[in-house]
Design a protein around this motif. Structure first.
Motif, PDB file in Angstrom:
ATOM      1  N   TRP A 109      98.870  -1.361 -45.278  1.00 23.86           N
ATOM      2  CA  TRP A 109      96.845  -1.524 -44.676  1.00 23.86           C
ATOM      3  C   TRP A 109      97.057  -2.513 -44.687  1.00 23.86           C
ATOM      4  N   LEU A 110      96.995  -3.568 -45.208  1.00 24.10           N
ATOM      5  CA  LEU A 110      96.276  -4.533 -45.454  1.00 24.10           C
ATOM      6  C   LEU A 110      96.704  -5.079 -44.419  1.00 24.10           C
ATOM      7  N   PHE A 111      97.528  -5.468 -44.370  1.00 27.18           N
ATOM      8  CA  PHE A 111      98.144  -6.336 -42.508  1.00 27.18           C
ATOM      9  C   PHE A 111      98.847  -5.971 -41.748  1.00 27.18           C
ATOM     10  N   PHE A 112      99.083  -5.091 -41.988  1.00 25.25           N
ATOM     11  CA  PHE A 112      99.752  -4.181 -40.338  1.00 25.25           C
ATOM     12  C   PHE A 112      98.492  -2.878 -40.101  1.00 25.25           C
ATOM     13  N   ARG A 113      97.441  -2.806 -40.936  1.00 32.24           N
ATOM     14  CA  ARG A 113      97.069  -1.538 -40.450  1.00 32.24           C
ATOM     15  C   ARG A 113      97.630   0.271 -40.317  1.00 32.24           C
ATOM     16  N   GLN A 114      98.591  -0.189 -41.151  1.00 34.98           N
ATOM     17  CA  GLN A 114      99.700   1.538 -41.364  1.00 34.98           C
ATOM     18  C   GLN A 114      98.486   2.589 -42.264  1.00 34.98           C
ATOM     19  N   ARG A 115      98.096   3.072 -42.185  1.00 31.96           N
ATOM     20  CA  ARG A 115      97.844   4.601 -42.505  1.00 31.96           C
ATOM     21  C   ARG A 115      97.496   4.874 -44.018  1.00 31.96           C
ATOM     22  N   LEU A 116      97.127   4.598 -45.040  1.00 32.07           N
ATOM     23  CA  LEU A 116      96.846   5.065 -46.162  1.00 32.07           C
ATOM     24  C   LEU A 116      97.019   6.304 -46.430  1.00 32.07           C
ATOM     25  N   ASP A 117      97.404   6.666 -47.522  1.00 32.48           N
ATOM     26  CA  ASP A 117      96.874   8.570 -47.691  1.00 32.48           C
ATOM     27  C   ASP A 117      96.626   8.259 -48.897  1.00 32.48           C
ATOM     28  N   ALA A 118      96.166   9.260 -49.455  1.00 34.68           N
ATOM     29  CA  ALA A 118      96.190   9.524 -51.209  1.00 34.68           C
ATOM     30  C   ALA A 118      97.162   9.845 -51.830  1.00 34.68           C
ATOM     31  N   ARG A 119      98.020   9.776 -51.411  1.00 32.04           N
ATOM     32  CA  ARG A 119      99.284   9.813 -51.885  1.00 32.04           C
ATOM     33  C   ARG A 119      99.663   8.456 -52.237  1.00 32.04           C
ATOM     34  N   ILE A 121      97.548   6.144 -53.171  1.00 29.14           N
ATOM     35  CA  ILE A 121      96.637   5.392 -53.999  1.00 29.14           C
ATOM     36  C   ILE A 121      96.393   6.499 -55.115  1.00 29.14           C
ATOM     37  N   GLY A 122      97.420   8.015 -55.359  1.00 29.70           N
ATOM     38  CA  GLY A 122      97.237   7.995 -56.823  1.00 29.70           C
ATOM     39  C   GLY A 122      98.225   7.731 -57.053  1.00 29.70           C
ATOM     40  N   GLY A 123      99.725   7.826 -56.415  1.00 29.50           N
ATOM     41  CA  GLY A 123     100.827   6.819 -57.091  1.00 29.50           C
ATOM     42  C   GLY A 123     100.534   5.724 -57.924  1.00 29.50           C
ATOM     43  N   GLY A 124      99.737   5.018 -56.597  1.00 25.32           N
ATOM     44  CA  GLY A 124      99.576   3.451 -57.244  1.00 25.32           C
ATOM     45  C   GLY A 124      99.000   3.881 -59.440  1.00 25.32           C
ATOM     46  N   LEU A 125      97.906   4.665 -59.384  1.00 22.01           N
ATOM     47  CA  LEU A 125      97.517   4.810 -60.295  1.00 22.01           C
ATOM     48  C   LEU A 125      98.003   5.560 -61.230  1.00 22.01           C
ATOM     49  N   LEU A 126      99.125   6.285 -60.762  1.00 24.62           N
ATOM     50  CA  LEU A 126      99.699   7.022 -61.982  1.00 24.62           C
ATOM     51  C   LEU A 126     101.115   5.814 -62.517  1.00 24.62           C
ATOM     52  N   GLY A 127     101.204   4.910 -61.529  1.00 26.03           N
ATOM     53  CA  GLY A 127     102.297   3.247 -61.596  1.00 26.03           C
ATOM     54  C   GLY A 127     101.950   2.806 -62.667  1.00 26.03           C
ATOM     55  N   VAL A 128     100.378   2.220 -62.448  1.00 19.70           N
ATOM     56  CA  VAL A 128      99.313   1.722 -63.198  1.00 19.70           C
ATOM     57  C   VAL A 128      99.240   2.168 -65.059  1.00 19.70           C
ATOM     58  N   MET A 129      98.613   3.273 -64.364  1.00 23.07           N
ATOM     59  CA  MET A 129      98.840   4.446 -66.325  1.00 23.07           C
ATOM     60  C   MET A 129      99.914   3.913 -66.986  1.00 23.07           C
ATOM     61  N   LEU A 278     107.543   6.505 -62.519  1.00 19.93           N
ATOM     62  CA  LEU A 278     108.870   7.331 -61.885  1.00 19.93           C
ATOM     63  C   LEU A 278     107.457   8.310 -60.638  1.00 19.93           C
ATOM     64  N   ALA A 279     106.771   9.365 -61.388  1.00 24.02           N
ATOM     65  CA  ALA A 279     105.970  10.390 -61.184  1.00 24.02           C
ATOM     66  C   ALA A 279     105.552   9.440 -59.462  1.00 24.02           C
ATOM     67  N   GLY A 280     104.727   8.239 -59.935  1.00 22.68           N
ATOM     68  CA  GLY A 280     103.967   7.694 -59.628  1.00 22.68           C
ATOM     69  C   GLY A 280     104.715   7.120 -57.989  1.00 22.68           C
ATOM     70  N   ASN A 281     106.317   6.872 -58.199  1.00 21.23           N
ATOM     71  CA  ASN A 281     106.255   6.551 -57.170  1.00 21.23           C
ATOM     72  C   ASN A 281     106.746   7.657 -56.162  1.00 21.23           C
ATOM     73  N   VAL A 282     107.731   9.220 -56.726  1.00 19.89           N
ATOM     74  CA  VAL A 282     107.861   9.711 -55.856  1.00 19.89           C
ATOM     75  C   VAL A 282     106.837  10.472 -55.177  1.00 19.89           C
ATOM     76  N   LEU A 283     105.636  10.649 -55.925  1.00 22.61           N
ATOM     77  CA  LEU A 283     104.013  10.844 -55.192  1.00 22.61           C
ATOM     78  C   LEU A 283     103.651   9.835 -53.990  1.00 22.61           C
ATOM     79  N   ALA A 284     104.236   8.967 -54.163  1.00 23.37           N
ATOM     80  CA  ALA A 284     103.918   8.481 -53.117  1.00 23.37           C
ATOM     81  C   ALA A 284     104.475   7.920 -51.501  1.00 23.37           C
ATOM     82  N   PHE A 285     105.561   8.644 -51.695  1.00 24.30           N
ATOM     83  CA  PHE A 285     107.164   8.462 -51.123  1.00 24.30           C
ATOM     84  C   PHE A 285     108.090   9.448 -50.437  1.00 24.30           C
ATOM     85  N   VAL A 286     107.603  10.400 -51.161  1.00 22.86           N
ATOM     86  CA  VAL A 286     108.198  12.192 -50.702  1.00 22.86           C
ATOM     87  C   VAL A 286     107.089  12.786 -49.674  1.00 22.86           C
ATOM     88  N   ARG A 287     107.827  12.219 -48.304  1.00 26.48           N
ATOM     89  CA  ARG A 287     107.171  13.196 -47.541  1.00 26.48           C
ATOM     90  C   ARG A 287     107.496  14.357 -46.825  1.00 26.48           C
TER      91      ARG A 287
END
Length: 300
Positions: A109-119, A121-129, A278-287
């Motif tokens: 998203w930062l370098f190539f402006r690829q769309r970033l959705d809520a999943r 962001i949510g996956g990243g927050l779950l991973g950090v926690m 693991l839930a954060g990764n799944v949330l972010a990448f299961v499409r």
């Protein structure tokens, strides 16, 4: 059936690389371990490219990007990841590294402006926690300075890796396939690590122990050559998005190995943290529908 075997092979090979790295820790400087790992891998990969007639000369315009790729994927990331093993178990490092999938999405998203959705962001927050719970549970409710240092180093190595993936995508615009790009970038990374070792005054003589050589052979032959080529084959057969799920499952195997051989004790808080990562990764990448994803280089 072939796809399943390839998928399982990647998970197993890269799940065990973290423990193989741990086998080399403490018996020689990390720079020496990394140098010989990639020196051997370079000979094997270069030999394969030559024997198959696939070795290509890179265009002059691609060289700066190959240098950046070598620094991010084959030197800088390993220099800090190996040092994090002084503070954290191999299993915990692998869990932190699983956050690379979320960092990749953020950097796209930062370098190539690829769309970033809520999943994402949510996956990243779950991973950090989840990482916070892992570290807190490991020390009975209080983080130690050494653990914080280890987490910082592991996160720095993960960021290096993610930036290297962005560079890899840029190199894809040149007339150079991924195996050749990896060969040249690996050569640059090996030179960088060797130079660092020389400036530190380290000897390139390796420890004459079965554990150290066992780790070297596994990391070079399986982790860096066979694992990489198997992953590329999997990407070709099922797509990079589905093949990327290997980064979610390999930490589970790494944690199991860490429990058996490194004496890692898991508390309910730590298990909850693992679940969040693991839930954060799944949330972010299961499409819900297929979305094109660029081929990226895996760390192993």
């Amino acid at each position: 059936m072939t796809d399943i075997l390839l998928f399982v092979s990647v998970v197993v090979v890269w799940g065990l690389t973290w423990f193989a790295m741990h086998l080399q820790f403490g018996t020689a400087p990390v720079e020496i371990a990394i140098f010989w790992r990639f020196a051997l891998s370079l000979v094997l990969l270069g030999g394969w490219l030559c024997l198959t007639g696939r070795l290509r000369k890179p265009a002059a315009a691609s060289i700066p990007w190959l240098v950046a790729m070598g620094i991010c994927l084959f030197s800088g990331n390993y220099l800090v990841l190996y040092r994090s093993a002084a503070y954290l178990s191999s299993g915990m490092i692998s869990v932190i590294f699983s956050l690379a999938s979320v960092l990749n999405a953020l950097n796209l998203w930062l370098f190539f402006r690829q769309r970033l959705d809520a999943r994402i962001i949510g996956g990243g927050l779950l991973g950090v926690m989840g990482v916070a719970l892992l570290l807190d549970g490991d020390h009975g409710g209080g983080l130690q300075a050494g653990s914080l240092t280890g987490v910082g180093l592991a996160l720095a190595g993960t960021l290096f890796f993610s930036l290297g993936n962005m560079v890899t995508r840029r190199i894809g615009r040149f007339d150079l396939d991924l195996p050749n790009a990896v060969f040249y970038a690996m050569g640059i990374g090996t030179l960088v690590v060797g130079t660092v070792a020389l400036t530190q005054g380290y000897s390139f003589v390796v420890p004459l122990t079965a554990a150290w050589f066992g780790g070297l052979v596994y990391l070079s032959v399986f982790g860096s050559v066979i694992g990489f080529l198997t992953y590329l084959s999997l990407v070709h057969r099922i797509g990079a998005d589905r093949a990327g799920y290997t980064t979610i499952l390999s930490p589970v195997l790494a944690l199991a190995v860490s429990c058996v051989f490194e004496g890692t004790r898991w508390t309910p808080v730590m298990l909850a943290g693992l679940g969040l990562v693991l839930a954060g990764n799944v949330l972010a990448f299961v499409r819900h529908r297929p979305v094109p994803v660029p081929v990226e280089v895996e760390q192993a």
